[in-house]
Design an enzyme around this catalytic site. Structure first.
Site, mmCIF file in Angstrom:
data_model
loop_
_atom_site.group_PDB
_atom_site.id
_atom_site.type_symbol
_atom_site.label_atom_id
_atom_site.label_comp_id
_atom_site.label_asym_id
_atom_site.label_seq_id
_atom_site.Cartn_x
_atom_site.Cartn_y
_atom_site.Cartn_z
ATOM 1 C CB SER A 68 -7.674 30.419 -21.499
ATOM 2 O OG SER A 68 -6.696 29.735 -22.273
ATOM 3 C CG HIS A 73 -9.918 15.491 -26.467
ATOM 4 N ND1 HIS A 73 -9.902 16.070 -27.711
ATOM 5 C CD2 HIS A 73 -9.145 16.263 -25.668
ATOM 6 C CE1 HIS A 73 -9.125 17.154 -27.665
ATOM 7 N NE2 HIS A 73 -8.664 17.283 -26.434
ATOM 8 C CB CYS A 88 -5.232 33.048 -17.904
ATOM 9 S SG CYS A 88 -5.538 33.259 -19.664
#
Length: 127
Positions: A68, A73, A88
């Site tokens: 995944s 940020h 996952c």
């Protein structure tokens, strides 16, 4: 889809300020951290923001994983970071890897305060 999605808002980060601004260093760190925790890096995209005077003003980046992603940020002007780790695997449980990666990145930024959430996703049953 079966996986663990961890998100956090990191406040008052006490890390070296350059970690919030230096795009190549942050990118290298994130990619290396993913690999250290046994995850498969298949791509990456990091963008450096500039303020009106052309000075470094934060970074947005994503490491794309076969399992995944890691997204980050930075807001250096307020010493803040948002972090998103979703790991996952349809045929196995990678929760321990997700938690270890998440813990490492949290520690790296040295936040004074953390708001975090964990979501179990998918919960599909293999045929």
């Amino acid at each position: 889809m079966n996986g663990l999605h961890l998100i956090a808002d990191l406040h008052d980060c006490r890390c070296t300020p350059s970690l919030l601004l230096d795009t190549p260093s942050l990118e290298a760190y994130c990619v290396d951290a993913c690999r250290r925790h046994g995850l498969t890096v298949v791509g990456k995209q990091f963008h450096a923001f500039r303020d009106e005077a052309g000075q470094a003003a934060g970074v947005t980046g994503t490491v794309i994983l076969a399992e995944s992603h890691l997204a980050i940020h930075t807001w250096p002007e307020i010493g803040a970071v948002t972090l998103d780790v979703y790991v996952c695997n349809f045929s196995g449980d990678n929760s321990a890897r997700a938690q270890a990666l998440f813990a490492e990145v949290l520690a790296r930024f040295e936040p004074a305060r953390i708001e975090r959430h964990a979501v179990r996703r998918g919960q599909l049953v293999a045929p």
